[in-house]
Each structure stands twice: as structure tokens, then as C-alpha cells.
Motif scaffolding. Structure first.
Motif, short mmCIF file in Angstrom:
data_model
loop_
_atom_site.label_atom_id
_atom_site.label_comp_id
_atom_site.label_asym_id
_atom_site.label_seq_id
_atom_site.Cartn_x
_atom_site.Cartn_y
_atom_site.Cartn_z
N MET A 1 -11.22 3.67 -1.54
CA MET A 1 -11.04 2.70 -1.93
C MET A 1 -8.98 2.40 -2.17
SD MET A 1 -12.49 0.21 0.14
CE MET A 1 -11.36 -0.77 -0.11
N ASP A 2 -9.22 3.51 -2.41
CA ASP A 2 -7.86 4.10 -2.95
C ASP A 2 -6.70 4.45 -1.66
OD1 ASP A 2 -8.49 3.98 -5.39
OD2 ASP A 2 -9.24 6.21 -5.77
N MET A 3 -7.32 5.05 -0.76
CA MET A 3 -6.67 5.28 0.39
C MET A 3 -6.53 3.85 1.56
SD MET A 3 -5.38 7.72 -0.14
CE MET A 3 -4.61 8.12 0.99
N ALA A 4 -6.81 2.89 1.33
CA ALA A 4 -7.37 2.00 1.97
C ALA A 4 -5.88 1.03 2.87
CB ALA A 4 -8.03 0.68 1.76
N ALA A 5 -4.90 0.52 1.68
CA ALA A 5 -3.88 0.66 1.51
C ALA A 5 -2.87 0.96 1.85
CB ALA A 5 -3.48 -0.63 0.30
N PRO A 6 -3.15 2.35 0.87
CA PRO A 6 -1.60 3.63 1.72
C PRO A 6 -1.75 4.13 2.89
CG PRO A 6 -2.64 4.12 -0.84
CD PRO A 6 -3.47 3.09 -0.11
N ARG A 7 -3.13 3.68 4.04
CA ARG A 7 -3.50 4.39 5.15
C ARG A 7 -2.68 2.27 5.64
NH1 ARG A 7 -7.68 7.39 7.03
NH2 ARG A 7 -7.37 6.93 8.83
N LEU A 8 -3.27 1.79 5.40
CA LEU A 8 -2.47 0.66 5.91
C LEU A 8 -0.77 0.54 6.30
CD1 LEU A 8 -5.10 -2.43 4.87
CD2 LEU A 8 -4.61 -1.59 7.47
N GLN A 9 -0.66 0.63 5.12
CA GLN A 9 0.69 1.52 4.88
C GLN A 9 2.05 2.15 5.79
OE1 GLN A 9 2.86 -0.95 3.33
NE2 GLN A 9 4.61 0.51 4.12
N SER A 10 0.78 3.12 5.33
CA SER A 10 0.90 4.13 6.97
C SER A 10 1.17 3.78 8.64
CB SER A 10 0.78 5.25 7.16
OG SER A 10 1.09 6.15 5.81
N LEU A 11 0.82 3.28 8.63
CA LEU A 11 0.40 2.06 10.38
C LEU A 11 1.78 1.21 10.41
CD1 LEU A 11 -1.41 1.81 12.39
CD2 LEU A 11 -3.02 0.30 11.25
N TYR A 44 -3.78 -7.86 0.47
CA TYR A 44 -4.89 -8.58 0.16
C TYR A 44 -6.05 -7.30 -1.20
CZ TYR A 44 -9.98 -10.26 -0.28
OH TYR A 44 -11.38 -11.65 -0.89
N ILE A 45 -5.92 -6.47 -0.06
CA ILE A 45 -6.35 -5.09 -0.96
C ILE A 45 -6.25 -4.50 -2.39
CG2 ILE A 45 -6.76 -2.49 -1.06
CD1 ILE A 45 -6.88 -3.26 2.19
N ARG A 46 -4.81 -5.39 -2.63
CA ARG A 46 -4.19 -4.26 -3.88
C ARG A 46 -4.31 -5.58 -4.88
NH1 ARG A 46 1.47 -1.87 -1.55
NH2 ARG A 46 0.79 0.13 -0.98
N ASP A 47 -4.35 -7.10 -4.46
CA ASP A 47 -4.82 -7.99 -4.70
C ASP A 47 -5.83 -8.32 -5.91
OD1 ASP A 47 -1.74 -8.84 -4.95
OD2 ASP A 47 -2.31 -10.08 -3.35
N HIS A 48 -6.72 -7.78 -5.34
CA HIS A 48 -7.77 -7.73 -5.02
C HIS A 48 -8.89 -5.81 -5.73
CE1 HIS A 48 -7.69 -11.58 -3.62
NE2 HIS A 48 -8.49 -11.41 -4.25
N ALA A 49 -7.89 -5.21 -5.77
CA ALA A 49 -8.34 -4.01 -6.30
C ALA A 49 -9.58 -3.68 -7.28
CB ALA A 49 -7.55 -3.15 -6.80
N GLU A 50 -9.71 -4.17 -7.99
CA GLU A 50 -10.24 -4.45 -9.08
C GLU A 50 -12.24 -4.03 -8.69
OE1 GLU A 50 -11.58 -6.46 -13.50
OE2 GLU A 50 -9.36 -6.26 -12.94
N VAL A 51 -11.92 -5.49 -8.20
CA VAL A 51 -12.93 -6.34 -6.89
C VAL A 51 -14.06 -4.81 -6.33
CG1 VAL A 51 -14.50 -7.98 -5.90
CG2 VAL A 51 -13.07 -8.23 -7.06
#
Length: 64
Positions: A1-11, A44-51
Motif C-alpha cells: 500500500m505504500d506505493m498506491a498514493a505515489p503511483r496515483l500522484q505520478s499518474l 483518501y489513501i493518505r487519510d486512511h493509511a493506518e486502516v
């Protein structure tokens, strides 16, 4: 999951750069709301990273 937000950011950056370069396809995607959707997903991913982390590694149950 650590890569989900950065991948979306790149997109999102790719969409912005393509549109800025005059690519009509990227401009159309932004107009259709794709960029806004990616930005909301990143937040959303960053706000709910712990979950997300607990669910992905199986250390907890989802209790929204």
C-alpha cells in the motif's frame, strides 16, 4: 500500500504535464474529471493509511 498514493500522484502529474504540453487526450481526461478523482483517491489513501495497512497485512478487521 505504500506505493498506491505515489503511483496515483505520478499518474496525476502525467495528466497535468500532458495537458500543459497541449495533448488533447490529457486535456479531455482532466475535463472529464479523471485528475480530480486521482487527487481525491490520493487524499483518501493518505487519510486512511493506518486502516489500509492493517487490512493489507491482516492485523485487524475493518471497522469503519
Amino acid at each position: 500500500m505504500d506505493m498506491a498514493a505515489p503511483r496515483l500522484q505520478s499518474l496525476a502529474e502525467c495528466l497535468r504535464e500532458g495537458a500543459a504540453a497541449g495533448d488533447e487526450n490529457f486535456q479531455r481526461q482532466i475535463e472529464e474529471g479523471h485528475l480530480a478523482l486521482h487527487v481525491r483517491d490520493i487524499d483518501y489513501i493518505r487519510d486512511h493509511a493506518e486502516v489500509w495497512s492493517r487490512l493489507v497485512v491482516g492485523q485487524g478487521r475493518f471497522t469503519a
